[in-house]
Design a protein around this motif. Structure first.
Motif, PDB file in Angstrom:
ATOM      1  N   SER A  21       0.836  -1.208   0.000  1.00 22.91           N
ATOM      2  CA  SER A  21       0.000   0.000   0.000  1.00 22.91           C
ATOM      3  C   SER A  21       0.865   1.250   0.000  1.00 22.91           C
ATOM      4  O   SER A  21       0.600   2.201  -0.741  1.00 22.91           O
ATOM      5  CB  SER A  21      -0.919   0.013   1.227  1.00 22.91           C
ATOM      6  N   THR A  23       3.888   1.526  -1.058  1.00 16.12           N
ATOM      7  CA  THR A  23       4.569   1.636  -2.345  1.00 16.12           C
ATOM      8  C   THR A  23       3.652   2.235  -3.405  1.00 16.12           C
ATOM      9  O   THR A  23       4.062   3.106  -4.182  1.00 16.12           O
ATOM     10  CB  THR A  23       5.059   0.249  -2.796  1.00 16.12           C
ATOM     11  N   LEU A  24       2.406   1.778  -3.419  1.00 12.88           N
ATOM     12  CA  LEU A  24       1.451   2.308  -4.403  1.00 12.88           C
ATOM     13  C   LEU A  24       1.190   3.790  -4.173  1.00 12.88           C
ATOM     14  O   LEU A  24       1.209   4.592  -5.121  1.00 12.88           O
ATOM     15  CB  LEU A  24       0.139   1.525  -4.322  1.00 12.88           C
ATOM     16  N   THR A  49       8.627   5.815  -0.973  1.00 10.75           N
ATOM     17  CA  THR A  49       8.266   4.646  -1.778  1.00 10.75           C
ATOM     18  C   THR A  49       9.311   3.551  -1.651  1.00 10.75           C
ATOM     19  O   THR A  49       8.992   2.365  -1.537  1.00 10.75           O
ATOM     20  CB  THR A  49       8.117   5.048  -3.251  1.00 10.75           C
TER      21      THR A  49
END
Lengths: 98, 102
Positions: A21, A23-24, A49
């Motif tokens: 999550s 990272t997105l 990130t």
């Protein structure tokens, strides 16, 4: 009902979900910051990130331990994980007010 | 470990709010909408940051309660989460209705 042996696996999966999550959301923040051409914001978003991606990778590759030793406190990891939304919130705040 | 997973769930909720704020401000700029939506986006990001802090604080409070045998404390951030979701939805929905009606 889950036995105690599944708790570590569920916890590892929770860490993976959080890492993915993050990272997105970090990717979205990077794209938004690049669109606005804010170099500082892009750096912060990329850092957040990368940390999330690493956290997800570590959580997914670490095998669940089956010994009964005492577990280390997750305090440091939780603080580092909480810092990611705070950093990305700073990016979002800067994007909204500029 | 359930306490740890709960804190991670709060962190993911915080990320969702931040993502919503970043998405809203991006759409606002791309579509050249009212700057009021930027204010909502900023508030969503701030709420997300606060939820992330509340996740860690809540984990620490519950961990201390469990180790000392005390009752678990109630989640402090839950009313704020509900208010944030309802508030953002009402404001954005009201903006859409006003824009379509005008």
């Amino acid at each position: 009902m889950d036995g105690p042996g599944l708790q570590r696996e569920r916890t590892a999966l929770a860490w993976q979900r959080t890492g993915v999550s993050g990272t997105l959301v970090g990717g979205v923040a990077v794209l938004a910051a690049m669109h606005r051409r804010g170099a500082g914001l892009v750096v912060v978003a990329i850092l957040a990130t990368i940390v999330c991606t690493l956290a997800a990778a570590v959580a997914s590759t670490r095998p669940p331990r089956r010994t009964s030793v005492l577990l280390p406190s997750p305090w440091t990891r939780l603080v580092a994980t909480a810092a990611i939304p705070v950093m990305l919130a700073g990016v979002g705040l800067a994007l909204a007010i500029t | 470990m359930a306490n740890e997973r709960t804190a991670l769930a709060w962190a993911r909720t915080a990320l969702a709010f931040v993502a919503g704020g970043i998405g809203l401000t991006s759409v606002t700029r791309l579509a050249r909408l009212s700057r009021m939506l930027d204010v909502i986006a900023a508030l969503m990001c701030l709420l997300g940051a606060w939820l992330a802090v509340a996740a860690v604080v809540g984990w620490w409070r519950k961990e201390r309660a469990m180790r000392t045998g005390r009752p678990l404390p109630a989640p402090v951030a839950l009313p704020w989460l509900a208010a944030g979701v309802v508030g953002a939805g009402l404001v954005i929905g009201g903006y859409v209705v006003a824009t379509l009606g005008g």
